[in-house]
Each structure stands twice: as structure tokens, then as C-alpha cells.
Scaffold this active site. Structure first.
Site, PDB file in Angstrom:
ATOM      1  CE  LYS A  31      31.841  64.292  39.217  1.00  0.00           C
ATOM      2  NZ  LYS A  31      31.994  62.861  38.880  1.00  0.00           N
TER       3      LYS A  31
ATOM      4  CB  SER B 127      29.209  57.899  36.022  1.00  0.00           C
ATOM      5  OG  SER B 127      28.928  58.398  37.307  1.00  0.00           O
TER       6      SER B 127
ATOM      7  CE  LYS C 195      36.499  64.766  38.769  1.00  0.00           C
ATOM      8  NZ  LYS C 195      35.932  64.277  37.479  1.00  0.00           N
TER       9      LYS C 195
ATOM     10  CB  VAL D 298      29.247  55.476  45.172  1.00  0.00           C
ATOM     11  CG1 VAL D 298      28.309  56.465  44.478  1.00  0.00           C
ATOM     12  CG2 VAL D 298      29.218  54.133  44.446  1.00  0.00           C
TER      13      VAL D 298
ATOM     14  CB  ALA E  57      40.486  53.655  37.739  1.00  0.00           C
ATOM     15  CG  PHE E  58      41.068  59.972  38.248  1.00  0.00           C
ATOM     16  CD1 PHE E  58      40.680  60.111  36.932  1.00  0.00           C
ATOM     17  CD2 PHE E  58      41.339  61.116  38.980  1.00  0.00           C
ATOM     18  CE1 PHE E  58      40.580  61.367  36.339  1.00  0.00           C
ATOM     19  CE2 PHE E  58      41.235  62.379  38.400  1.00  0.00           C
ATOM     20  CZ  PHE E  58      40.857  62.503  37.077  1.00  0.00           C
ATOM     21  N   GLY E  59      44.160  57.638  39.467  1.00  0.00           N
ATOM     22  CA  GLY E  59      45.555  57.946  39.737  1.00  0.00           C
ATOM     23  C   GLY E  59      46.478  57.362  38.681  1.00  0.00           C
TER      24      GLY E  59
ATOM     25  NE  ARG F 242      50.049  53.341  52.604  1.00  0.00           N
ATOM     26  CZ  ARG F 242      49.566  53.778  53.763  1.00  0.00           C
ATOM     27  NH1 ARG F 242      48.594  54.683  53.772  1.00  0.00           N
ATOM     28  NH2 ARG F 242      50.030  53.325  54.907  1.00  0.00           N
TER      29      ARG F 242
ATOM     30  CB  SER G  47      48.261  52.332  42.344  1.00  0.00           C
ATOM     31  OG  SER G  47      47.934  51.653  43.548  1.00  0.00           O
TER      32      SER G  47
END
Length: 328
Positions: free
Chosen positions: A192, A255, A109, A277, A14-16, A36, A12
Site C-alpha cells: 500500500k 501520508s 509496514k 518514506v 510518531a507511530f511508536g 534511545r 519513540s
């Protein structure tokens, strides 16, 4: 689609949350966000907001929320949207709850620092009875959740499975391209981040846009060399996961990796959480992989040495600019 597919996103952050939101926006499949933190999940259910990471975004009404891992027993597709270094632990924790036919997609990533292995290899080891693929490409969470046009790559060893899963997860604003090259997709996605740190250093040191453009071009060459050495394809790295993601994260303060590079150059780490990071973890692993495979990766090596405190930024820049002249 006669029967609705059931997709569960684990994580939960940001990306999820953004992935779950964009999947649920389509309304064709049943989508659940599994977290969770009971308080956070309940707050999202009530407010349809996650202001801490997705300010101003209203989450779709069709999105379901739970902390109960037993929900995984009915999932067709499970997206693991937790950090790369937590993927193994998450896979092992949720393994007993998975349906036997569940397809696993990693949205991390990075490269596992402890083993130096790609995340799909980690998942194949932790979940040997499931197919594991990797989703990667240019897309900030806020743009994804906001319904802005985004394209990414999804790679499985089985290209047919990649196409089928890409079709399930794609939507009107989120286009997923299928790939049979999980090595190339993951090397592009992981490196990247390392190169975005280098781009941030260029920004923080005020070296100019021309220097950043050169760094992106030569960094892409490094990614391609390592991907090929590890059994991937150079063409994959020149696509969405690799070049596309590097252009995005190597030029925007949205980023984390770019901001961290800026902080390194400026010596100001206010509001920077290094634990989040990914490039910090991937840099040393990438350097070790380069040595193992006999691949020249001077930029990635320099970033790793700067992060490890073995090299100052001025000396790193001098070393890069005084390397022997070669052909491109």
C-alpha cells in the site's frame, strides 16, 4: 484480568509513541515506551508531549518512559515500532534483554530491502526463540494518539496467539482483528505504501479522482496476486491491511508516501525526507518479488522504475494506459 500484562513499545517516533499512548490509555496493563534518545525520553516524561510528531496531544499519565533496555526482561509483549529497514538491527540489539516468553509484534509496514524478506521472517531469524507477528492497517499516528476510533489487523502464524495478543492490545478506541495470515497482512501493509506513492503522482499530475480510484482498484489486484503467490490469502489483502490502509494513505497528504508521490509529480521535494518514506524501499523489492514469483504487477513496477530514475512519469502513464486489454 487479575495480573497486569506488561507491554513495551520500542521506538519513540510518531507511530511508536502513538501506540504506547493508546495502550496506556486503557489503564489495564503496564505500558512503557522504550527509546534511545535520552533527552527526548526525559522531555516526554516531564511534559507528556511529543510536539515534533504528535502536536497538541497530551500523553497519558499511565505511560512510563525509559532508555534502559533491561526493562524488557519483564515484558510480556514487545512492540517493535521502528522503520522496516531497522527492524533486524533493533531485534539483534535488544535480543539479550528479552524475557524468554516475550511475544514480539512488528509495527513496521515494509519489506527488508537487503534480503527481500517479510519482516516477521526477519524477526524469526533474528529472534528464533520468540513468536513474531505483524500489526498493520489504516491508522495515522495523530488519530491513534488522539483516541479516535481505529481498527487494524494483527497476524501470527498461530491464530490462537494472534487472538490472545489482539485481546491484550485492543482497547475502547483501538480494535485489533486477529489473523493467521502474516504473509497477506504484511504484503498489504508494504505494497500500500508503493501504491500510495502512485496515488500521490496522480494527485500531483492532476489526473483526477477517477484515475486514482482506478489505480486503487487495480493496485489491490496486484497486492492480491503477490500475496497468494507467496502463500497468503487474497481475502486478507481485501481487509484492513491492504484495501483499508490503501484507501487511507492513497487519499491523504498526512501520508508520507502520498506526499512523496505528489513531490515526484510536481518536482518539489521541500520538507520531504525520503529516508522516512517506506514505499521508496519497498517498491524495488516488490518489483523483484513479482519477477521471482511470475506475478504481473505493472503499477508497482512502474513506481519502482520511476523511483530508480529509469522511467519518466509521462512515459510510465503512457505505458500503463497502452497495456494490452485483458479481462478483469
Amino acid at each position: 484480568m487479575n495480573e497486569k500484562k506488561k507491554t513495551i513499545v520500542i521506538g519513540s517516533g510518531a507511530f511508536g509513541t502513538a501506540l504506547a499512548a493508546v495502550f496506556a490509555h486503557e489503564g489495564e496493563d503496564k505500558v512503557t515506551l522504550l527509546g534511545r534518545n535520552a533527552g527526548l525520553i526525559e522531555a516526554m516524561r516531564e511534559s507528556r508531549r511529543h510536539e515534533a510528531v504528535l502536536p497538541g496531544i497530551t500523553l497519558p499519565e499511565a505511560l512510563n518512559y525509559t532508555i534502559d533496555p533491561s526493562i524488557l526482561g519483564v515484558a510480556d509483549t514487545v512492540v517493535l515500532a521502528v522503520p522496516a529497514q531497522a527492524q533486524r538491527a533493533a531485534a539483534l540489539y535488544y535480543a539479550p534483554y528479552l524475557s524468554k516468553d516475550a511475544v514480539i509484534v512488528s509495527a513496521a509496514k515494509g519489506i527488508e530491502r537487503a534480503s527481500g524478506r517479510l519482516i516477521t521472517d526477519v524477526l524469526n531469524e533474528a529472534l528464533p526463540h520468540h513468536h513474531a507477528g505483524a500489526l498493520s492497517g489504516p491508522g495515522f499516528a495523530i488519530d491513534l494518539a488522539g483516541g479516535k476510533p481505529i481498527a487494524m489487523a494483527l497476524a501470527f502464524r498461530d491464530r490462537t496467539l494472534a487472538r490472545e495478543t489482539a485481546t491484550i492490545l485492543s482497547g475502547r478506541t483501538f480494535r485489533i482483528y486477529a489473523s493467521g495470515d502474516p504473509v497477506g497482512v504484511q504484503i498489504g501493509g508494504a505494497l500500500k505504501n508503493v501504491l500510495a506513492i502512485a496515488c500521490g503522482i496522480v494527485e500531483g499530475a492532476e489526473l483526477g479522482e477517477s484515475a486514482r480510484a482506478a489505480l486503487i482498484a487495480r493496485g489491490l489486484a496486484e497486492m492480491s496476486r503477490l500475496a497468494v503467490a507467496m502463500g497468503g490469502e487474497a481475502e486478507t489483502v481485501r481487509g484492513l491491511s491492504g484495501l483499508g490502509d490503501l484507501v487511507l494513505t492513497g487519499s491523504s497528504r498526512q501520508s508520507r508516501n502520498f506526499r512523496y508521490g505528489v513531490a515526484l509529480a510536481e518536482g518539489n521535494f521541500d520538507n520531504i525526507n525520503a529516508a522516512l518514506v517506506e514505499g521508496v524501499y519497498s517498491a524495488s523489492v516488490a518489483s523483484e518479488l513479482a519477477g521471482s514469483y511470475g506475478v504481473q504487477m505493472p503499477i508497482s513496477n512502474a513506481v519502482a522504475r520511476v523511483l530508480d530514475g529509469k522511467l519518466g512519469i509521462p512515459q510510465a502513464l503512457e505505458d500503463l494506459m497502452t497495456r494490452p486489454i485483458t479481462t478483469e
